[in-house]
Design an enzyme around this catalytic site. Structure first.
Site, PDB file in Angstrom:
ATOM      1  N   GLY A  12     -95.057  52.596  44.904  1.00  0.00           N
ATOM      2  CA  GLY A  12     -93.952  51.895  44.241  1.00  0.00           C
ATOM      3  C   GLY A  12     -92.625  52.209  44.907  1.00  0.00           C
ATOM      4  O   GLY A  12     -91.575  52.138  44.278  1.00  0.00           O
ATOM      5  N   ASN A  63    -102.527  48.130  45.940  1.00  0.00           N
ATOM      6  CA  ASN A  63    -102.633  48.162  44.480  1.00  0.00           C
ATOM      7  C   ASN A  63    -103.269  49.497  44.087  1.00  0.00           C
ATOM      8  O   ASN A  63    -104.460  49.716  44.321  1.00  0.00           O
ATOM      9  CB  ASN A  63    -103.487  46.983  44.000  1.00  0.00           C
ATOM     10  CG  ASN A  63    -103.646  46.991  42.500  1.00  0.00           C
ATOM     11  OD1 ASN A  63    -103.113  47.849  41.793  1.00  0.00           O
ATOM     12  ND2 ASN A  63    -104.380  46.018  41.994  1.00  0.00           N
ATOM     13  N   ASN A  90     -95.324  57.351  42.016  1.00  0.00           N
ATOM     14  CA  ASN A  90     -94.165  56.791  41.317  1.00  0.00           C
ATOM     15  C   ASN A  90     -94.475  55.411  40.706  1.00  0.00           C
ATOM     16  O   ASN A  90     -93.850  55.027  39.720  1.00  0.00           O
ATOM     17  CB  ASN A  90     -93.015  56.689  42.337  1.00  0.00           C
ATOM     18  CG  ASN A  90     -91.885  55.800  41.875  1.00  0.00           C
ATOM     19  OD1 ASN A  90     -91.078  56.208  41.046  1.00  0.00           O
ATOM     20  ND2 ASN A  90     -91.829  54.574  42.382  1.00  0.00           N
ATOM     21  N   TYR A 157     -98.028  53.254  27.523  1.00  0.00           N
ATOM     22  CA  TYR A 157     -97.162  53.919  28.503  1.00  0.00           C
ATOM     23  C   TYR A 157     -97.083  55.417  28.195  1.00  0.00           C
ATOM     24  O   TYR A 157     -97.274  56.265  29.072  1.00  0.00           O
ATOM     25  CB  TYR A 157     -95.773  53.273  28.449  1.00  0.00           C
ATOM     26  CG  TYR A 157     -94.790  53.813  29.459  1.00  0.00           C
ATOM     27  CD1 TYR A 157     -94.894  53.490  30.803  1.00  0.00           C
ATOM     28  CD2 TYR A 157     -93.753  54.655  29.057  1.00  0.00           C
ATOM     29  CE1 TYR A 157     -93.989  53.988  31.736  1.00  0.00           C
ATOM     30  CE2 TYR A 157     -92.843  55.154  29.982  1.00  0.00           C
ATOM     31  CZ  TYR A 157     -92.965  54.813  31.320  1.00  0.00           C
ATOM     32  OH  TYR A 157     -92.064  55.318  32.226  1.00  0.00           O
ATOM     33  N   THR A 160    -100.329  57.198  29.015  1.00  0.00           N
ATOM     34  CA  THR A 160    -100.576  57.391  30.455  1.00  0.00           C
ATOM     35  C   THR A 160     -99.679  58.486  31.014  1.00  0.00           C
ATOM     36  O   THR A 160    -100.101  59.283  31.851  1.00  0.00           O
ATOM     37  CB  THR A 160    -100.351  56.106  31.274  1.00  0.00           C
ATOM     38  OG1 THR A 160     -99.001  55.655  31.108  1.00  0.00           O
ATOM     39  CG2 THR A 160    -101.311  55.010  30.888  1.00  0.00           C
ATOM     40  N   LYS A 161     -98.429  58.555  30.526  1.00  0.00           N
ATOM     41  CA  LYS A 161     -97.502  59.548  31.081  1.00  0.00           C
ATOM     42  C   LYS A 161     -97.857  60.953  30.589  1.00  0.00           C
ATOM     43  O   LYS A 161     -97.583  61.943  31.281  1.00  0.00           O
ATOM     44  CB  LYS A 161     -96.061  59.180  30.729  1.00  0.00           C
ATOM     45  CG  LYS A 161     -95.578  57.889  31.413  1.00  0.00           C
ATOM     46  CD  LYS A 161     -95.601  57.992  32.929  1.00  0.00           C
ATOM     47  CE  LYS A 161     -94.983  56.798  33.626  1.00  0.00           C
ATOM     48  NZ  LYS A 161     -95.011  56.895  35.089  1.00  0.00           N
TER      49      LYS A 161
HETATM   50  N1  LIG Z   1     -86.123  53.821  35.159  1.00  0.00           N
HETATM   51  C1  LIG Z   1     -86.243  54.773  34.243  1.00  0.00           C
HETATM   52  O1  LIG Z   1     -85.299  55.079  33.513  1.00  0.00           O
HETATM   53  C2  LIG Z   1     -87.552  55.512  34.083  1.00  0.00           C
HETATM   54  C3  LIG Z   1     -87.683  56.360  32.969  1.00  0.00           C
HETATM   55  C4  LIG Z   1     -88.839  57.112  32.820  1.00  0.00           C
HETATM   56  C5  LIG Z   1     -89.847  57.005  33.776  1.00  0.00           C
HETATM   57  N2  LIG Z   1     -89.711  56.151  34.828  1.00  0.00           N
HETATM   58  C6  LIG Z   1     -90.798  56.109  35.798  1.00  0.00           C
HETATM   59  O2  LIG Z   1     -90.265  56.087  37.121  1.00  0.00           O
HETATM   60  C7  LIG Z   1     -91.143  55.360  37.976  1.00  0.00           C
HETATM   61  C8  LIG Z   1     -90.378  54.261  38.708  1.00  0.00           C
HETATM   62  O3  LIG Z   1     -89.787  53.432  37.731  1.00  0.00           O
HETATM   63  P1  LIG Z   1     -88.772  52.257  38.084  1.00  0.00           P
HETATM   64  O4  LIG Z   1     -87.871  52.159  36.920  1.00  0.00           O
HETATM   65  O5  LIG Z   1     -88.222  52.436  39.458  1.00  0.00           O
HETATM   66  O6  LIG Z   1     -89.790  51.007  38.047  1.00  0.00           O
HETATM   67  P2  LIG Z   1     -89.793  49.628  38.845  1.00  0.00           P
HETATM   68  O7  LIG Z   1     -88.455  49.287  39.407  1.00  0.00           O
HETATM   69  O8  LIG Z   1     -90.480  48.661  37.912  1.00  0.00           O
HETATM   70  O9  LIG Z   1     -90.760  49.931  40.074  1.00  0.00           O
HETATM   71  C9  LIG Z   1     -92.131  50.081  39.885  1.00  0.00           C
HETATM   72  C10 LIG Z   1     -92.793  50.092  41.234  1.00  0.00           C
HETATM   73  O10 LIG Z   1     -94.208  50.274  41.033  1.00  0.00           O
HETATM   74  C11 LIG Z   1     -94.899  49.298  41.786  1.00  0.00           C
HETATM   75  N3  LIG Z   1     -96.174  48.975  41.117  1.00  0.00           N
HETATM   76  C12 LIG Z   1     -96.367  48.551  39.856  1.00  0.00           C
HETATM   77  N4  LIG Z   1     -97.688  48.371  39.638  1.00  0.00           N
HETATM   78  C13 LIG Z   1     -98.322  48.716  40.786  1.00  0.00           C
HETATM   79  C14 LIG Z   1     -99.682  48.750  41.203  1.00  0.00           C
HETATM   80  N5  LIG Z   1    -100.690  48.410  40.381  1.00  0.00           N
HETATM   81  N6  LIG Z   1     -99.944  49.164  42.466  1.00  0.00           N
HETATM   82  C15 LIG Z   1     -98.956  49.512  43.304  1.00  0.00           C
HETATM   83  N7  LIG Z   1     -97.659  49.498  42.977  1.00  0.00           N
HETATM   84  C16 LIG Z   1     -97.360  49.091  41.739  1.00  0.00           C
HETATM   85  C17 LIG Z   1     -93.982  48.093  41.849  1.00  0.00           C
HETATM   86  O11 LIG Z   1     -94.317  47.297  42.976  1.00  0.00           O
HETATM   87  P3  LIG Z   1     -94.220  45.678  42.903  1.00  0.00           P
HETATM   88  O12 LIG Z   1     -92.825  45.388  42.422  1.00  0.00           O
HETATM   89  O13 LIG Z   1     -94.481  45.258  44.291  1.00  0.00           O
HETATM   90  O14 LIG Z   1     -95.273  45.259  41.898  1.00  0.00           O
HETATM   91  C18 LIG Z   1     -92.621  48.786  42.024  1.00  0.00           C
HETATM   92  O15 LIG Z   1     -92.436  49.123  43.387  1.00  0.00           O
HETATM   93  C19 LIG Z   1     -92.289  54.850  37.090  1.00  0.00           C
HETATM   94  O16 LIG Z   1     -93.352  55.764  37.136  1.00  0.00           O
HETATM   95  C20 LIG Z   1     -91.657  54.850  35.701  1.00  0.00           C
HETATM   96  O17 LIG Z   1     -92.643  54.958  34.681  1.00  0.00           O
HETATM   97  C21 LIG Z   1     -88.586  55.399  34.993  1.00  0.00           C
END
Ligand SMILES: NC(=O)c1ccc[n+]([C@@H]2O[C@H](COP(=O)([O-])OP(=O)(O)OC[C@H]3O[C@@H](n4cnc5c(N)ncnc54)[C@H](OP(=O)(O)O)[C@@H]3O)[C@@H](O)[C@H]2O)c1
Length: 252
Positions: A12, A63, A90, A157, A160-161
């Site tokens: 990701g 994936n 990630n 969610y 899983t976390k």
């Molecule tokens: N943002 C926050 O405040 C926050 C808070 C708590 C935890 N997190 C955690 O931080 C991490 C990143 O979050 P983010 O906010 O940056 O999310 P995001 O912008 O939605 O990015 C998610 C990434 O994961 C990829 N992805 C999703 N499903 C996938 C799959 N089956 N196989 C491969 N890649 C996949 C997406 O790729 P595509 O776009 O190409 O599908 C994208 O690159 C996640 O683990 C999230 O749970 C974030």
């Protein structure tokens, strides 16, 4: 931080927070494999920024939920950049479904588990044996306070976390005597990626319950990723380190 020349795979890495991890690890001297699933244009852009720093980068469609795809992707990384030294799990399906357990469909539950929990299992399964053989490795799993505190409307969610923390501790035990550490980072809320999908009124309510009264910056998170990826974190393993501005503290 001593990580010059190491190969890092960031799942990701095309996403909001993943991009900052890729750039920060590259600045620290790593070669980076950036995986995405659908938005490969973004992975290409991140790779371009890394190459302009004079570092090697490989964008990769993979994936994480599909073990065959993960095995094939990691083979490509090994032949293009070298064996994976640092694995940052990630990628996640982070959409807030906003339904109670009773109303959650089994299909959505399975989708979330496949990406958020089976995904890291697949990548660890493929990378950990090689890390142990070579006597050095770092696994960093991106968890969330939803996993430690629960999340309204986020049953899959949150589950899983939480599961990711158990997987982290098990990987830490398996790698402990072979130079491999595994740690989870328990995120609060960060101004990047999926945060922008939340309605402004909910964002305000969330910020009111963070002790620091603000979201974290992606860089504040990536600093911890780089530390855990480095030689300097060598005696830390099996930990779930909260980076949340005090979101789990009692504040009012
Ligand atoms: N943002 C926050 O405040 C926050 C808070 C708590 C935890 N997190 C955690 O931080 C991490 C990143 O979050 P983010 O906010 O940056 O999310 P995001 O912008 O939605 O990015 C998610 C990434 O994961 C990829 N992805 C999703 N499903 C996938 C799959 N089956 N196989 C491969 N890649 C996949 C997406 O790729 P595509 O776009 O190409 O599908 C994208 O690159 C996640 O683990 C999230 O749970 C974030």
């Amino acid at each position: 931080m001593s990580i010059e020349g190491k190969v890092a795979l960031v799942t990701g890495g095309s996403g909001g927070l993943g991009k900052t991890h890729c750039l920060s690890l590259a600045r620290a001297g790593c070669k980076i494999a950036i995986t995405g699933r659908s938005q490969m244009g973004k992975a290409e852009e991140v790779a371009g920024e890394i190459r302009s720093m004079g570092r090697q980068a490989m964008p990769l469609a993979m994936n994480v939920a599909d073990i065959d795809d993960v095995q094939a992707g990691i083979k490509k990384v090994e032949s293009g950049l070298g064996p994976v030294d640092i694995l940052v799990n990630n990628a996640a399906y982070g959409i807030v479904r906003g339904v109670t357990i009773a109303k959650m469909s089994n299909k959505d539950w399975e989708t979330d588990l496949a990406t958020n929990l089976t995904g890291p299992f697949n990548t660890i399964k493929c990378c950990l044996p090689g890390m142990m053989e070579r006597g050095w490795g770092r696994i960093i799993n991106i968890s969330s306070i939803a996993g430690t505190m629960g999340g309204a409307g986020q049953c899959s969610y949150a589950a899983t976390k939480a599961g990711l923390i158990g997987l982290t501790k098990t990987a830490a035990l398996e790698g402990a005597r072979k130079g491999v550490t595994a740690n989870a980072i328990v995120l609060g809320v960060f101004d990047g990626g999926s945060w922008h999908q939340i309605a402004p009124e909910f964002q305000e309510r969330i910020i009111r319950r963070i002790a620091m009264r603000r979201t974290g910056t992606p860089q504040e998170l990536s600093n911890v990723v780089v530390f855990l990826a480095s030689e300097e974190s060598s005696y830390i393993t099996g930990e779930a380190i909260e980076v949340s501005g005090g979101a789990s503290l009692f504040t009012f």
